[in-house]
Design an enzyme around this catalytic site. Structure first.
Site, mmCIF file in Angstrom:
data_model
loop_
_atom_site.group_PDB
_atom_site.id
_atom_site.type_symbol
_atom_site.label_atom_id
_atom_site.label_comp_id
_atom_site.label_asym_id
_atom_site.label_seq_id
_atom_site.Cartn_x
_atom_site.Cartn_y
_atom_site.Cartn_z
ATOM 1 N N PRO A 65 0.841 -1.195 0.000
ATOM 2 C CG PRO A 65 -0.026 -1.041 2.162
ATOM 3 C CD PRO A 65 0.730 -1.949 1.242
ATOM 4 C CG HIS A 66 1.763 3.006 -3.203
ATOM 5 N ND1 HIS A 66 1.487 1.696 -3.527
ATOM 6 C CD2 HIS A 66 1.450 3.734 -4.292
ATOM 7 C CE1 HIS A 66 1.028 1.634 -4.767
ATOM 8 N NE2 HIS A 66 0.991 2.862 -5.247
ATOM 9 C CB ALA A 67 -0.993 7.138 0.419
#
Length: 154
Positions: A65-67
């Site tokens: 997951p990344h943001a």
């Protein structure tokens, strides 16, 4: 760039269970807050927003997951090991027990992509993932992740 540049030892955690992807993101938000001072709620919101574009479960029990976040000035990461895998909507439909979350500034550009590629390459190693799954001590997990990088770089 190596993992020790984006991952602090205190950003490596083991959780006995997370009941859902959203709950895992909340745990990651708490880790990001305690390790980097990031807003836990902003972190969770950004992860959920990115996840709505498509699942970040890359297969073999691994999720990345990344943001992007306004409040940071460099790429940072959080590594979470789950003792009990959860459904993550991964591409291979396998439950996830390893999650490496990345957070990048809005204007990170290529640095974000380089970090994502680095983490992806690292966690694509079956031998490393087996070692990670066999160790539930955060210090050992951090050492395995960062040693792996220095060995690959040599």
């Amino acid at each position: 760039m190596d993992l020790s540049a984006i991952l602090k030892p205190e950003a490596v955690k083991v959780f006995s269970a997370a009941s859902s992807k959203k709950r895992l993101f909340q745990e990651i938000g708490d880790v990001a807050h305690s390790a980097y001072g990031l807003s836990a709620s902003d972190t969770v919101e950004a992860l959920l927003e990115r996840e709505s574009l498509g699942p970040t479960g890359v297969g073999h029990g691994v999720a990345l997951p990344h943001a992007r976040l306004e409040e940071i000035d460099k790429v940072v990461g959080a590594f979470v090991m789950l003792e009990k895998p959860i459904d993550f909507g991964a591409v291979d439909r396998q439950p996830v027990d390893i999650a490496f979350a990345l957070f990048a500034p809005n204007d990170a550009g290529v640095d974000h992509l380089k970090a994502l590629a680095l983490v992806s390459r690292t966690l694509r190693e079956p031998a490393l993932c087996a070692k990670l799954r066999a160790n539930l001590d955060p210090g050992t997990l951090y050492a395995l992740l960062t040693e792996s990088q220095s060995v690959q770089a040599a």
